[in-house]
Design an enzyme around this catalytic site. Sequence first.
Site, mmCIF file in Angstrom:
data_model
loop_
_atom_site.group_PDB
_atom_site.id
_atom_site.type_symbol
_atom_site.label_atom_id
_atom_site.label_comp_id
_atom_site.label_asym_id
_atom_site.label_seq_id
_atom_site.Cartn_x
_atom_site.Cartn_y
_atom_site.Cartn_z
ATOM 1 N N LYS A 221 0.819 -1.215 0.000
ATOM 2 C CA LYS A 221 0.000 0.000 0.000
ATOM 3 C C LYS A 221 0.853 1.266 0.000
ATOM 4 C CE LYS A 221 -4.360 -1.759 1.771
ATOM 5 N NZ LYS A 221 -5.379 -1.725 2.856
ATOM 6 N N ARG A 255 -3.587 -10.232 5.044
ATOM 7 C CA ARG A 255 -4.176 -10.211 3.697
ATOM 8 C C ARG A 255 -3.113 -9.641 2.758
ATOM 9 N NH1 ARG A 255 -6.870 -6.618 0.313
ATOM 10 N NH2 ARG A 255 -8.506 -7.565 -0.998
#
Length: 274
Positions: A221, A255
């Site tokens: 991210k 995740r």
Amino acid sequence: MTINCKGELIDLTIPKVMGILNLTPDSFYDGGVNTKDAVILKHVEKMLNDGATFIDIGAYSSRPSATHISEAEELQRLLPILKLLTQTFPDILISIDTFRSEVAKQSIAAGACMINDISAGKMDDTMLETVAKLKVPYVMMHMKGTPQNMQQQVTYDHLIKDILLYFSERIAAARALGLVDIIVDPGFGFSKTIAQNYELLKLLNAFKRLDKPVLVGISRKSMIYKLLEASPSEALNGTTVLNTMALQQGASILRVHDVKEAMECIQLTQQIKT
């Protein structure tokens, strides 16, 4: 701490990995990659062989300012691939990344076993009731607003206390409807600045007071690659570092895009605990 997936009790005392399968053309890292059945099958097979317990399928991009698509288009992207995967890998445990109750209902009927909702039921008033009736595990994530406007909603009185209050309210609403297996996701990158993301990671241990498994999704991210002045494709090492920190703070599920490296994080951190 266990959750029930298709009658199988999954023990989250030892953290598990959830591999990401994006079916969207505009996801921030792998958008448009998974368009052909052969590519998808090869990718999923690798994630399973590398140790993924769950495969999380998303057909609606939730990146900041993502394009909104209809429920019909989300189902059109999702259901054929869900059928393909359940036929090819009969024992696969599939999570569906959706905020829509009808998508959840049709996906569980087609063989999925878990719902992963970025809105914790706030973008579809019937989601909590639907999941409770389906009797499947439910991941509720913290986000303010929608993917289209969430990055304009980053003001908090007190970041950790506000998110804990949010989860307390959503867990109470879910329990009132009979929802049993609940997992919380603090929502890294959703309605949070880079500084807030790192404060959240630093104090992740605070979420233990909810007495629920914690899912962490920080894979590649912008909180990593922007800080390092890099790109998502160059953010694997940073992801590994932060996943390790999340495990040390009590994360139960990682995740990720890169299953093998996440499994190594778990193996090494578990060795320290023994």
